[in-house]
Motif scaffolding. Sequence first.
Motif, PDB file in Angstrom:
ATOM      1  N   ARG A 156       0.852  -1.198   0.000  1.00  0.00           N
ATOM      2  CA  ARG A 156       0.000   0.000   0.000  1.00  0.00           C
ATOM      3  C   ARG A 156       0.883   1.242   0.000  1.00  0.00           C
ATOM      4  O   ARG A 156       1.500   1.586   1.003  1.00  0.00           O
ATOM      5  N   ASP A 157       0.939   1.878  -1.137  1.00  0.00           N
ATOM      6  CA  ASP A 157       1.850   2.992  -1.371  1.00  0.00           C
ATOM      7  C   ASP A 157       1.161   4.324  -1.099  1.00  0.00           C
ATOM      8  O   ASP A 157       0.348   4.785  -1.888  1.00  0.00           O
ATOM      9  N   ASN A 158       1.484   4.926   0.050  1.00  0.00           N
ATOM     10  CA  ASN A 158       0.931   6.237   0.405  1.00  0.00           C
ATOM     11  C   ASN A 158       2.016   7.306   0.461  1.00  0.00           C
ATOM     12  O   ASN A 158       1.800   8.388   0.995  1.00  0.00           O
ATOM     13  N   ASP A 159       3.225   6.994  -0.059  1.00  0.00           N
ATOM     14  CA  ASP A 159       4.348   7.919   0.119  1.00  0.00           C
ATOM     15  C   ASP A 159       4.449   8.945  -1.012  1.00  0.00           C
ATOM     16  O   ASP A 159       3.633   8.975  -1.927  1.00  0.00           O
ATOM     17  N   HIS A 160       5.479   9.812  -0.919  1.00  0.00           N
ATOM     18  CA  HIS A 160       5.671  10.874  -1.907  1.00  0.00           C
ATOM     19  C   HIS A 160       6.716  10.497  -2.953  1.00  0.00           C
ATOM     20  O   HIS A 160       7.183  11.348  -3.693  1.00  0.00           O
ATOM     21  N   SER A 161       7.099   9.223  -2.981  1.00  0.00           N
ATOM     22  CA  SER A 161       8.098   8.773  -3.949  1.00  0.00           C
ATOM     23  C   SER A 161       7.386   8.155  -5.160  1.00  0.00           C
ATOM     24  O   SER A 161       6.270   7.654  -5.043  1.00  0.00           O
ATOM     25  N   GLU A 162       8.060   8.156  -6.307  1.00  0.00           N
ATOM     26  CA  GLU A 162       7.435   7.478  -7.458  1.00  0.00           C
ATOM     27  C   GLU A 162       7.552   5.964  -7.310  1.00  0.00           C
ATOM     28  O   GLU A 162       6.831   5.217  -7.952  1.00  0.00           O
ATOM     29  N   ASN A 163       8.469   5.539  -6.439  1.00  0.00           N
ATOM     30  CA  ASN A 163       8.537   4.115  -6.077  1.00  0.00           C
ATOM     31  C   ASN A 163       7.724   3.888  -4.814  1.00  0.00           C
ATOM     32  O   ASN A 163       7.148   4.816  -4.274  1.00  0.00           O
ATOM     33  N   ASN A 164       7.741   2.642  -4.333  1.00  0.00           N
ATOM     34  CA  ASN A 164       7.158   2.341  -3.022  1.00  0.00           C
ATOM     35  C   ASN A 164       8.309   2.275  -2.020  1.00  0.00           C
ATOM     36  O   ASN A 164       9.153   1.376  -2.085  1.00  0.00           O
ATOM     37  N   CYS A 165       8.362   3.240  -1.105  1.00  0.00           N
ATOM     38  CA  CYS A 165       9.476   3.329  -0.148  1.00  0.00           C
ATOM     39  C   CYS A 165       9.578   2.080   0.732  1.00  0.00           C
ATOM     40  O   CYS A 165      10.679   1.675   1.106  1.00  0.00           O
TER      41      CYS A 165
HETATM   42 CA   LIG Z   1       5.099   5.994  -4.006  1.00  0.00          CA
END
Ligand SMILES: [Ca+2]
Length: 322
Positions: free
Chosen positions: A250-259
């Motif tokens: 579950r990707d809720n971060d500000h990166s284009e990847n999943n941190c």
């Molecule tokens: Ca992301």
Amino acid sequence: MSPFSRPAFILTYLYTILFPGFICAALRLFCPTVPSITRPSASSSISSFCVLPVNIDIPYLLSTLSFSIASLLETVHSAVLELIYFTSPYFHLSPGSRPRDCGDLYASGQREDGIYSVFPLHHPAGFQVYCDMTTDGGGWTVIQRREDGSVNFFRGWESYREGFGKITGEHWLGLKQIHALSIQGNYELRIDLEDFENSTAYAQYGTFGVGLFSVDPDDDGYPLTVGDYSGNAGDSLMKHNGMKFTTKDRDNDHSENNCASFYHGAWWYRNCHTSNLNGQYLRGQHTSYADGIEWSTWTGWQYSLKFSEMKIRPTARQIYLS
Ligand SMILES: [Ca+2]
Ligand SMILES: *[C@@H]1O[C@H](CO)[C@@H](O)[C@H](O)[C@H]1NC(C)=O
């Protein structure tokens, strides 16, 4: 008596007890020549108290005044209790025997570290937690612990929401439980850390909560509220303030990847982190980058700590009426 009838009771109390006392005293002081019918004895009732003497009677005036002062003190006392009662949610007052967290347990006299049941206001079924009753005054509810690498922390959303591990050992309490605890009042966060040379450090935050302003915290990603740093480990969490929780699924971060996938953990990642306490248990110095149990301001991004413990405590003083 319902709490909502109590202010009315207080007003009545003020009017019937305190007010006549003052009126009598004032009349005797400023209108000494008003004729009196009877002079009440010391044990007279309140109604017979308000008769007017012919002369200024100093001992009587003093006894009236002391009666008024006693009434005033009693009223102030009641008013203070009322104030405590109505502001209790802000002062983390426990109204019953069910502890809402380890702070309540500490206030009720518990001094042993260990497992206890707590019953947060919005989680009445309750759950078990580990209470740290010895560090810096005690009353801490542990929400995360790493100590030996025995538990896999590279898990998905559901695990992080519900919690996992062993409460006496490595565990994550669960975002749902942390949320239920932290919305009960003002909480502080303490993070105790240890490296493989047995050096210890800590970071403390005067403000802590997850999903404090969320209507649906799960949908909202359990955003972190943290502030007011102190301690000697350095601040490696303030940059995560306001961030949602991210897991590998579950990707809720500000990166284009999943941190979480990238740094093998689960955290309130931004793009991506200054701390990674749910990272891999890599046992000290490692060549990979930032994917261990990192607290960057203390040991950088390539040193995985031996021990980490996150714990929360209500900040207001505990007040018990019963
Ligand atoms: Ca992301
Ligand atoms: C750290 O503490 C443990 C347990 O007290 C001890 O066995 C170990 O030798 C210590 N390590 C160092 C580097 O001092």
